[in-house]
Design a protein around this motif. Structure first.
Motif, PDB file in Angstrom:
ATOM      1  N   VAL A 160      -1.322  -7.986 -10.555  1.00 17.82           N
ATOM      2  CA  VAL A 160      -1.134  -7.739  -9.126  1.00 17.82           C
ATOM      3  C   VAL A 160      -1.116  -9.054  -8.360  1.00 17.82           C
ATOM      4  O   VAL A 160      -0.252  -9.275  -7.498  1.00 17.82           O
ATOM      5  CB  VAL A 160      -2.236  -6.809  -8.585  1.00 17.82           C
ATOM      6  CG1 VAL A 160      -2.184  -6.735  -7.059  1.00 17.82           C
ATOM      7  CG2 VAL A 160      -2.095  -5.411  -9.188  1.00 17.82           C
TER       8      VAL A 160
ATOM      9  N   PHE B 227      -7.259  -3.808  -4.971  1.00 15.49           N
ATOM     10  CA  PHE B 227      -5.810  -3.936  -4.835  1.00 15.49           C
ATOM     11  C   PHE B 227      -5.456  -4.670  -3.546  1.00 15.49           C
ATOM     12  O   PHE B 227      -4.590  -5.557  -3.534  1.00 15.49           O
ATOM     13  CB  PHE B 227      -5.160  -2.557  -4.847  1.00 15.49           C
ATOM     14  CG  PHE B 227      -3.676  -2.585  -4.592  1.00 15.49           C
ATOM     15  CD1 PHE B 227      -2.789  -2.958  -5.593  1.00 15.49           C
ATOM     16  CD2 PHE B 227      -3.174  -2.250  -3.331  1.00 15.49           C
ATOM     17  CE1 PHE B 227      -1.418  -3.005  -5.336  1.00 15.49           C
ATOM     18  CE2 PHE B 227      -1.808  -2.285  -3.081  1.00 15.49           C
ATOM     19  CZ  PHE B 227      -0.934  -2.663  -4.093  1.00 15.49           C
TER      20      PHE B 227
ATOM     21  N   ARG C  61      -4.576   4.002 -10.526  1.00 19.88           N
ATOM     22  CA  ARG C  61      -5.642   4.127  -9.532  1.00 19.88           C
ATOM     23  C   ARG C  61      -6.578   2.914  -9.491  1.00 19.88           C
ATOM     24  O   ARG C  61      -7.804   3.047  -9.526  1.00 19.88           O
ATOM     25  CB  ARG C  61      -6.436   5.409  -9.762  1.00 19.88           C
ATOM     26  CG  ARG C  61      -5.596   6.662  -9.572  1.00 19.88           C
ATOM     27  CD  ARG C  61      -6.383   7.924  -9.821  1.00 19.88           C
ATOM     28  NE  ARG C  61      -5.563   9.098  -9.531  1.00 19.88           N
ATOM     29  CZ  ARG C  61      -5.484   9.699  -8.347  1.00 19.88           C
ATOM     30  NH1 ARG C  61      -6.198   9.237  -7.332  1.00 19.88           N
ATOM     31  NH2 ARG C  61      -4.708  10.755  -8.165  1.00 19.88           N
TER      32      ARG C  61
ATOM     33  N   SER D 192       3.083  -2.867  -7.415  1.00 17.58           N
ATOM     34  CA  SER D 192       2.198  -1.961  -6.674  1.00 17.58           C
ATOM     35  C   SER D 192       2.224  -0.545  -7.251  1.00 17.58           C
ATOM     36  O   SER D 192       1.237   0.190  -7.127  1.00 17.58           O
ATOM     37  CB  SER D 192       2.612  -1.909  -5.199  1.00 17.58           C
ATOM     38  OG  SER D 192       2.560  -3.187  -4.618  1.00 17.58           O
TER      39      SER D 192
ATOM     40  N   ARG E 152       0.294   6.556  -6.906  1.00 16.72           N
ATOM     41  CA  ARG E 152      -0.784   7.542  -7.035  1.00 16.72           C
ATOM     42  C   ARG E 152      -0.245   8.962  -7.004  1.00 16.72           C
ATOM     43  O   ARG E 152      -0.742   9.849  -7.712  1.00 16.72           O
ATOM     44  CB  ARG E 152      -1.824   7.350  -5.937  1.00 16.72           C
ATOM     45  CG  ARG E 152      -2.637   6.076  -6.087  1.00 16.72           C
ATOM     46  CD  ARG E 152      -3.877   6.069  -5.218  1.00 16.72           C
ATOM     47  NE  ARG E 152      -4.884   7.019  -5.696  1.00 16.72           N
ATOM     48  CZ  ARG E 152      -6.191   6.849  -5.581  1.00 16.72           C
ATOM     49  NH1 ARG E 152      -6.657   5.729  -5.037  1.00 16.72           N
ATOM     50  NH2 ARG E 152      -7.027   7.742  -5.998  1.00 16.72           N
TER      51      ARG E 152
ATOM     52  N   ALA F  55      -0.112  -0.082 -10.273  1.00 22.96           N
ATOM     53  CA  ALA F  55      -1.481  -0.170  -9.750  1.00 22.96           C
ATOM     54  C   ALA F  55      -1.902   1.168  -9.145  1.00 22.96           C
ATOM     55  O   ALA F  55      -3.051   1.602  -9.296  1.00 22.96           O
ATOM     56  CB  ALA F  55      -1.567  -1.274  -8.701  1.00 22.96           C
ATOM     57  N   GLY F  56      -0.964   1.836  -8.470  1.00 20.26           N
ATOM     58  CA  GLY F  56      -1.263   3.146  -7.913  1.00 20.26           C
ATOM     59  C   GLY F  56      -1.366   4.216  -8.981  1.00 20.26           C
ATOM     60  O   GLY F  56      -2.242   5.093  -8.927  1.00 20.26           O
TER      61      GLY F  56
ATOM     62  N   TYR G 230       0.824  -1.213   0.000  1.00 20.56           N
ATOM     63  CA  TYR G 230       0.000   0.000   0.000  1.00 20.56           C
ATOM     64  C   TYR G 230       0.859   1.264   0.000  1.00 20.56           C
ATOM     65  O   TYR G 230       0.485   2.283  -0.597  1.00 20.56           O
ATOM     66  CB  TYR G 230      -0.940   0.014   1.202  1.00 20.56           C
ATOM     67  CG  TYR G 230      -2.311  -0.554   0.899  1.00 20.56           C
ATOM     68  CD1 TYR G 230      -3.119   0.029  -0.080  1.00 20.56           C
ATOM     69  CD2 TYR G 230      -2.802  -1.659   1.583  1.00 20.56           C
ATOM     70  CE1 TYR G 230      -4.374  -0.485  -0.364  1.00 20.56           C
ATOM     71  CE2 TYR G 230      -4.063  -2.175   1.303  1.00 20.56           C
ATOM     72  CZ  TYR G 230      -4.841  -1.585   0.326  1.00 20.56           C
ATOM     73  OH  TYR G 230      -6.085  -2.100   0.039  1.00 20.56           O
TER      74      TYR G 230
ATOM     75  N   THR H 283      -3.619  -8.288  -3.456  1.00 15.71           N
ATOM     76  CA  THR H 283      -2.306  -8.299  -2.814  1.00 15.71           C
ATOM     77  C   THR H 283      -2.281  -9.265  -1.637  1.00 15.71           C
ATOM     78  O   THR H 283      -1.319 -10.022  -1.454  1.00 15.71           O
ATOM     79  CB  THR H 283      -1.936  -6.880  -2.332  1.00 15.71           C
ATOM     80  OG1 THR H 283      -1.841  -6.008  -3.461  1.00 15.71           O
ATOM     81  CG2 THR H 283      -0.604  -6.886  -1.594  1.00 15.71           C
TER      82      THR H 283
ATOM     83  N   TYR I 281       1.886   1.620  -3.506  1.00 18.15           N
ATOM     84  CA  TYR I 281       0.690   2.021  -4.246  1.00 18.15           C
ATOM     85  C   TYR I 281       0.473   3.529  -4.093  1.00 18.15           C
ATOM     86  O   TYR I 281       0.171   4.234  -5.070  1.00 18.15           O
ATOM     87  CB  TYR I 281      -0.507   1.245  -3.712  1.00 18.15           C
ATOM     88  CG  TYR I 281      -1.844   1.641  -4.311  1.00 18.15           C
ATOM     89  CD1 TYR I 281      -2.368   0.948  -5.401  1.00 18.15           C
ATOM     90  CD2 TYR I 281      -2.597   2.685  -3.769  1.00 18.15           C
ATOM     91  CE1 TYR I 281      -3.606   1.302  -5.940  1.00 18.15           C
ATOM     92  CE2 TYR I 281      -3.821   3.043  -4.291  1.00 18.15           C
ATOM     93  CZ  TYR I 281      -4.319   2.352  -5.375  1.00 18.15           C
ATOM     94  OH  TYR I 281      -5.540   2.714  -5.906  1.00 18.15           O
TER      95      TYR I 281
END
Length: 240
Positions: free
Chosen positions: A126, A153, A147, A140, A89, A143-144, A82, A157, A85
């Motif tokens: 993922v 996610f 979004r 990750s 983002r 994926a971020g 996270y 994960t 991630y």
């Protein structure tokens, strides 16, 4: 008087990092596994292939249960994922395009293709990426960037990490003092992944150089009224 953690392990097998991991687990127990795995997600050179079997071996010695080892390792994986991630983002799609346009042989069209691929295969990437060295952490970030929904996610994960962690922790638990056998097979998998990545990079560079040369030749042969964009369309048409 408590016995030292993994006292039967050969120090020459552990190495500097392994001995440090042993000390962390000895001080913090199963929580130490979670912290180490979270750190491994943020710094991929830290080998989970060492942390997890050592955790299993410690569980076999009764320092904590094997279930605790797996659960804490998986929690650490999710927390670390996270964090990466979130980095993705913050970076965002537009910044990725800006960066790509300034890298030799890369253009925004490459980002578009990657985004389209991720939209089609992101969930699988993922999930299965959590079970591959190198990609375990890196997956990750895209994926971020794109979004992916936080819940999706997190679920993917968690499931992928749970499988990976369970295999390595249980291997260390069952092998006991011979836990380091796991490292031999983990190295084989790592080298296969590295070879695949290097092969892809070589193919990508060669294809980009060929495309660049074809574009230059097409533009040079074009009439004065033909724009660079039209020449590019010709080259891309020949490649499709």
């Amino acid at each position: 008087m408590t016995t030292p953690l993994i006292m039967a392990a050969d120090p020459s097998t552990l190495g500097a990092f392994g001995q440090w991991a042993v000390d962390v687990m000895g001080q913090l127990g199963a929580l130490g596994i979670g912290l180490l795995v979270a750190a491994e997600n943020l710094f991929p050179p830290i080998p989970s292939e060492v942390i997890l079997p050592l955790g299993g071996f410690a569980a076999a010695q009764g320092k904590f249960t094997v279930v605790e080892a797996i659960l804490w390792a998986t929690l650490g994986s999710v927390v670390g994922a996270y964090l990466l991630y979130g980095l993705g983002r913050l970076l965002g799609h537009d910044r990725m395009v800006w960066i790509a346009d300034r890298i030799p042989l890369v253009d925004s069209n490459d980002i578009t293709k990657t985004v389209n691929w991720f939209h089609r295969h992101g969930p699988k990437a993922v999930f299965f990426g959590r079970m591959l060295p190198i990609f375990r952490s890196l997956i990750s970030i895209p994926a971020g960037i794109e979004r992916m929904p936080l819940l999706r996610f997190g679920v993917l994960t968690t499931l992928g990490s749970l499988i990976w962690n369970s295999i390595f922790v249980m291997a260390g638990f069952l092998l006991g003092e011979n836990w380091d056998i796991v490292l031999q097979y983990a190295d084989i998998l790592k080298y296969l992944v590295i070879a695949g990545v290097l092969g892809f990079i070589i193919w990508w560079i060669v294809s980009k150089v060929r495309k660049h040369r074809s574009l230059k030749h097409a533009h040079a042969a074009a009439s004065d009224n033909m724009s660079m964009d039209e020449a590019r369309e010709i080259v891309e048409g020949l490649e499709s």
